[in-house]
Write a protein that holds these residues in place. Structure first.
Motif, mmCIF file in Angstrom:
data_model
loop_
_atom_site.group_PDB
_atom_site.id
_atom_site.type_symbol
_atom_site.label_atom_id
_atom_site.label_comp_id
_atom_site.label_asym_id
_atom_site.label_seq_id
_atom_site.Cartn_x
_atom_site.Cartn_y
_atom_site.Cartn_z
ATOM 1 N N ILE A 47 -38.269 -3.135 19.261
ATOM 2 C CA ILE A 47 -39.260 -3.553 20.249
ATOM 3 C C ILE A 47 -38.590 -4.640 21.089
ATOM 4 C CG2 ILE A 47 -41.626 -4.339 20.617
ATOM 5 C CD1 ILE A 47 -41.412 -1.793 18.894
ATOM 6 N N GLU A 48 -37.971 -4.252 22.183
ATOM 7 C CA GLU A 48 -37.159 -5.171 22.986
ATOM 8 C C GLU A 48 -37.937 -5.814 24.125
ATOM 9 O OE1 GLU A 48 -33.467 -3.133 23.997
ATOM 10 O OE2 GLU A 48 -33.724 -1.913 22.183
ATOM 11 N N THR A 49 -39.213 -5.422 24.278
ATOM 12 C CA THR A 49 -40.044 -6.009 25.326
ATOM 13 C C THR A 49 -40.609 -7.357 24.907
ATOM 14 O OG1 THR A 49 -41.863 -4.683 24.438
ATOM 15 C CG2 THR A 49 -40.688 -3.805 26.345
ATOM 16 N N GLU A 50 -40.608 -7.653 23.609
ATOM 17 C CA GLU A 50 -41.114 -8.925 23.094
ATOM 18 C C GLU A 50 -39.955 -9.911 22.984
ATOM 19 O OE1 GLU A 50 -42.590 -12.051 22.052
ATOM 20 O OE2 GLU A 50 -44.102 -10.475 22.279
ATOM 21 N N PRO A 51 -39.978 -11.005 23.767
ATOM 22 C CA PRO A 51 -38.837 -11.928 23.779
ATOM 23 C C PRO A 51 -38.681 -12.757 22.511
ATOM 24 C CG PRO A 51 -40.610 -12.751 25.174
ATOM 25 C CD PRO A 51 -41.002 -11.372 24.757
ATOM 26 N N LEU A 52 -39.751 -12.971 21.751
ATOM 27 C CA LEU A 52 -39.662 -13.748 20.519
ATOM 28 C C LEU A 52 -39.345 -12.813 19.360
ATOM 29 C CD1 LEU A 52 -42.770 -16.095 20.999
ATOM 30 C CD2 LEU A 52 -40.364 -16.570 21.520
ATOM 31 N N ILE A 53 -38.177 -13.001 18.742
ATOM 32 C CA ILE A 53 -37.745 -12.032 17.732
ATOM 33 C C ILE A 53 -38.657 -12.025 16.509
ATOM 34 C CG2 ILE A 53 -35.347 -12.072 18.490
ATOM 35 C CD1 ILE A 53 -34.684 -13.787 16.085
ATOM 36 N N GLU A 54 -39.306 -13.142 16.217
ATOM 37 C CA GLU A 54 -40.232 -13.163 15.079
ATOM 38 C C GLU A 54 -41.406 -12.222 15.327
ATOM 39 O OE1 GLU A 54 -42.315 -16.443 12.125
ATOM 40 O OE2 GLU A 54 -41.493 -17.080 14.041
ATOM 41 N N LYS A 55 -41.971 -12.268 16.550
ATOM 42 C CA LYS A 55 -43.068 -11.372 16.893
ATOM 43 C C LYS A 55 -42.590 -9.926 17.008
ATOM 44 C CE LYS A 55 -46.315 -14.451 19.248
ATOM 45 N NZ LYS A 55 -47.075 -14.676 20.508
ATOM 46 N N ALA A 56 -41.396 -9.732 17.576
ATOM 47 C CA ALA A 56 -40.855 -8.372 17.736
ATOM 48 C C ALA A 56 -40.654 -7.711 16.379
ATOM 49 C CB ALA A 56 -39.532 -8.418 18.506
ATOM 50 N N ASN A 57 -40.139 -8.467 15.428
ATOM 51 C CA ASN A 57 -39.899 -7.930 14.095
ATOM 52 C C ASN A 57 -41.213 -7.571 13.406
ATOM 53 O OD1 ASN A 57 -37.806 -7.415 12.020
ATOM 54 N ND2 ASN A 57 -38.926 -8.951 10.852
ATOM 55 N N ALA A 58 -42.186 -8.479 13.466
ATOM 56 C CA ALA A 58 -43.490 -8.210 12.844
ATOM 57 C C ALA A 58 -44.167 -7.019 13.501
ATOM 58 C CB ALA A 58 -44.373 -9.452 12.948
ATOM 59 N N LEU A 59 -44.055 -6.930 14.826
ATOM 60 C CA LEU A 59 -44.666 -5.821 15.557
ATOM 61 C C LEU A 59 -44.053 -4.489 15.142
ATOM 62 C CD1 LEU A 59 -46.517 -4.714 17.705
ATOM 63 C CD2 LEU A 59 -44.891 -5.468 19.445
ATOM 64 N N ALA A 60 -42.744 -4.456 15.010
ATOM 65 C CA ALA A 60 -42.066 -3.208 14.601
ATOM 66 C C ALA A 60 -42.533 -2.762 13.236
ATOM 67 C CB ALA A 60 -40.558 -3.432 14.617
ATOM 68 N N TYR A 61 -42.603 -3.699 12.281
ATOM 69 C CA TYR A 61 -43.041 -3.324 10.946
ATOM 70 C C TYR A 61 -44.483 -2.868 10.923
ATOM 71 C CZ TYR A 61 -38.904 -4.563 8.275
ATOM 72 O OH TYR A 61 -37.632 -4.573 7.723
ATOM 73 N N ASN A 62 -45.337 -3.493 11.756
ATOM 74 C CA ASN A 62 -46.742 -3.088 11.797
ATOM 75 C C ASN A 62 -46.902 -1.680 12.352
ATOM 76 O OD1 ASN A 62 -47.758 -5.433 10.675
ATOM 77 N ND2 ASN A 62 -48.055 -6.444 12.639
ATOM 78 N N ILE A 63 -46.072 -1.326 13.345
ATOM 79 C CA ILE A 63 -46.126 0.027 13.896
ATOM 80 C C ILE A 63 -45.649 1.043 12.863
ATOM 81 C CG2 ILE A 63 -45.110 1.555 15.633
ATOM 82 C CD1 ILE A 63 -45.202 -0.824 17.557
ATOM 83 N N LEU A 64 -44.588 0.707 12.147
ATOM 84 C CA LEU A 64 -44.117 1.590 11.078
ATOM 85 C C LEU A 64 -45.206 1.790 10.033
ATOM 86 C CD1 LEU A 64 -40.498 0.231 10.571
ATOM 87 C CD2 LEU A 64 -41.086 2.530 11.322
ATOM 88 N N GLN A 65 -45.885 0.708 9.665
ATOM 89 C CA GLN A 65 -46.955 0.774 8.667
ATOM 90 C C GLN A 65 -48.110 1.627 9.193
ATOM 91 O OE1 GLN A 65 -47.004 -1.347 5.709
ATOM 92 N NE2 GLN A 65 -49.087 -0.975 5.022
ATOM 93 N N GLY A 66 -48.501 1.385 10.460
ATOM 94 C CA GLY A 66 -49.622 2.129 11.025
ATOM 95 C C GLY A 66 -49.340 3.617 11.119
ATOM 96 N N ALA A 67 -48.091 3.987 11.393
ATOM 97 C CA ALA A 67 -47.716 5.404 11.471
ATOM 98 C C ALA A 67 -47.383 5.977 10.098
ATOM 99 C CB ALA A 67 -46.514 5.571 12.404
ATOM 100 N N ARG A 68 -47.461 5.126 9.066
ATOM 101 C CA ARG A 68 -47.111 5.505 7.687
ATOM 102 C C ARG A 68 -45.682 6.040 7.588
ATOM 103 N NH1 ARG A 68 -52.295 7.220 4.114
ATOM 104 N NH2 ARG A 68 -53.575 5.451 4.737
ATOM 105 N N ALA A 69 -44.828 5.508 8.444
ATOM 106 C CA ALA A 69 -43.418 5.877 8.383
ATOM 107 C C ALA A 69 -42.670 4.985 7.409
ATOM 108 C CB ALA A 69 -42.784 5.775 9.771
#
Length: 371
Positions: free
Chosen positions: A246-268
């Protein structure tokens, strides 16, 4: 249309296993991995290291696995080597995106230490550079590096695919930064999947959320959440995606959390306990909210476990069909406990049900003691 993805039947795309590091692989049987982008220039070494270490301390259950850096000038390569040394015990892998104006001949003049084995070089390659792509791939292989190529479906179909096909997919990752003209970003990735099916059927695919493939770029976190969910979430549900960023989020802490949440939501990729509960109705046999919180307080530390809490046996078992464990109201003051779709214990007294649920989780090898 050549699109062979069936939206009604989930099937994970088969891809070659690629080892990013000793402890991080993509493709094959591996779950999708996460890359975050450092938006500072390479010369700001201390700031980058501090940002990454901060995330690793605060997000221990979902740490940064890979870091994306930009090589804008050849002169910054020494700064990259310093960053690599500083981060080699902090992140699993590093991706170095090479600017378009940097030529392979310039890269060949650099001193590439043998210790950069966990590095992936990322290049943009178009159909007009089809003859050039094999040289990039061969260069990476000769240095013990992995190679990621940004290209489109039309690029692969216009000669690039045939050139890469001759080289094989070993150590190769395919990605797409911007959508093709007049095509939705999701459609562009799906077209890329079909082109890979013809030329590079087992090459892992990296889903990149960038400013170039947003539908309506706005500087709000909620917009970045929606944009990345539409692109990455949709593709993961199609079974596509071995690596995401997720390269659109400039704060890497938020980008990392966002990526994991999307993976979780898609059950990937389930990185934390997932709770499924039905909304209360007249048939609910216990206080759903308080019971859910009580179960969460005892099990929230588990990774990769889905627990369903259902108020009654009328619709509950159907709604929780893909949960690992189920806690279902069977009768007033009584709970039925499920493992998968099978009811294991009937009419357990409500006062004992949570302890019995934990016993079942232990029996099936999915329990760990909270730290």
């Amino acid at each position: 249309s050549k699109d062979q993805i069936d939206p009604f039947t989930f099937e994970k795309r088969t891809s070659r296993a690629v080892k990013l590091s000793a402890k991080c692989s993509i493709g094959g049987e591996s779950l999708p991995a996460v890359i975050v982008k450092a938006h500072q220039p390479l010369t700001e070494t201390q700031a980058i290291v501090e940002d990454v270490c901060k995330v690793q301390m605060h997000q221990k259950d979902s740490p940064i696995e890979g870091l994306l850096l930009e090589l804008e000038q050849v002169e910054d390569f020494d700064a990259f080597k310093g960053l690599y040394e500083a981060l080699q015990t902090v992140v699993q892998t590093i991706v170095l995106e090479v600017a378009d104006h940097i030529d392979l001949a310039e890269l060949e003049t650099l001193e590439w230490p043998s210790g950069l084995a966990r590095t992936t070089l990322l290049f943009k390659v178009e159909a007009t550079d089809a003859f050039y792509a094999p040289n990039l791939l061969q260069f990476c292989r000769s240095k013990g590096l992995l190679c990621a190529l940004h290209c489109s479906a039309s690029d692969l179909e216009s000669g690039l695919g045939q050139q890469l096909q001759l080289m094989g997919t070993e150590g190769l990752v395919i990605t797409l930064v911007s959508p093709e003209s007049n095509m939705h970003p999701v459609g562009s990735y799906r077209a890329l999947v079909e082109a890979c099916r013809d030329y590079l059927p087992d090459a892992p695919i990296w889903i990149r959320n960038t400013n170039l493939n947003t539908l309506c770029a706005k500087d709000y976190f909620s917009d970045r959440l929606l944009e990345s969910s539409i692109l990455t979430g949709a593709l993961l549900c199609d079974g596509v995606g071995d690596l995401i960023s997720i390269e659109t989020e400039p704060l890497i802490e938020k980008a990392n959390a966002l990526a994991y949440n999307i993976l979780q939501g898609a059950r990937a990729r389930i990185s934390k306990t997932e709770f499924v509960a039905c909304p209360s109705c007249g048939r609910t046999l216990f206080d759903l909210q308080s019971v859910t919180q009580k179960i969460r307080s005892r099990t929230d530390h588990l990774k990769g476990v889905t627990i369903a809490i259902m108020g009654c046996i009328v619709n509950g078992p159907g709604e929780m069909a893909d949960a690992d464990f189920g806690y279902v109201g069977g009768a007033p003051g009584k709970i039925n406990l499920y493992v998968g779709k099978e009811c294991i214990q009937y009419n357990v007294p409500a006062a004992e049900a949570l302890d019995r649920l934990i016993d079942l989780i232990q029996e099936h090898g999915k329990w760990v003691e909270p730290s």
